[in-house]
Design a protein around this motif. Structure first.
Motif, PDB file in Angstrom:
ATOM      1  N   VAL A 171       0.878  -1.171   0.000  1.00 36.85           N
ATOM      2  CA  VAL A 171       0.000   0.000   0.000  1.00 36.85           C
ATOM      3  C   VAL A 171       0.911   1.215   0.000  1.00 36.85           C
ATOM      4  N   LEU A 172       0.681   2.105  -0.959  1.00 36.29           N
ATOM      5  CA  LEU A 172       1.514   3.295  -1.094  1.00 36.29           C
ATOM      6  C   LEU A 172       0.659   4.557  -1.048  1.00 36.29           C
ATOM      7  N   TYR A 173       1.300   5.641  -0.654  1.00 37.22           N
ATOM      8  CA  TYR A 173       0.671   6.958  -0.574  1.00 37.22           C
ATOM      9  C   TYR A 173       1.543   7.949  -1.334  1.00 37.22           C
ATOM     10  N   ARG A 174       0.913   8.801  -2.122  1.00 40.31           N
ATOM     11  CA  ARG A 174       1.642   9.899  -2.766  1.00 40.31           C
ATOM     12  C   ARG A 174       1.713  11.052  -1.779  1.00 40.31           C
ATOM     13  N   THR A 175       2.870  11.694  -1.677  1.00 38.87           N
ATOM     14  CA  THR A 175       3.002  12.807  -0.733  1.00 38.87           C
ATOM     15  C   THR A 175       2.008  13.914  -1.062  1.00 38.87           C
ATOM     16  N   ASP A 176       1.741  14.156  -2.336  1.00 33.30           N
ATOM     17  CA  ASP A 176       0.763  15.181  -2.723  1.00 33.30           C
ATOM     18  C   ASP A 176      -0.615  14.851  -2.152  1.00 33.30           C
ATOM     19  N   ASP A 177      -1.008  13.580  -2.197  1.00 29.54           N
ATOM     20  CA  ASP A 177      -2.304  13.165  -1.665  1.00 29.54           C
ATOM     21  C   ASP A 177      -2.354  13.330  -0.140  1.00 29.54           C
TER      22      ASP A 177
END
Length: 70
Positions: free
Chosen positions: A48-54
């Motif tokens: 599971v990954l997250y974009r810093t912008d999000d």
């Protein structure tokens, strides 16, 4: 010379890194993901990954909602 920083893709964070950024337990991010209320995330294979912008957009949204409730 070309400036590559302007077109750079957002950094991807693991759930542990995102939890550190948000100062929340990993279990909380997992629960938010289950409820569909946390920051936008996605699966890449088994991770599971997250974009810093999000993450930053979600933080700003939470802040705006807190101000609206005052």
């Amino acid at each position: 010379m070309t400036d590559h920083t302007a077109s750079r893709e957002p950094e991807l964070l693991t759930i542990t890194e995102a939890a550190d950024l948000l100062r929340a337990p990993v279990a909380t991010l997992r629960y938010w993901r289950h409820l569909g209320t946390g920051p936008r995330s996605f699966r890449l294979g088994r991770r599971v990954l997250y974009r810093t912008d999000d993450l930053h957009a979600w933080i700003a949204q939470q802040h705006a909602q807190a101000l609206d409730r005052r």
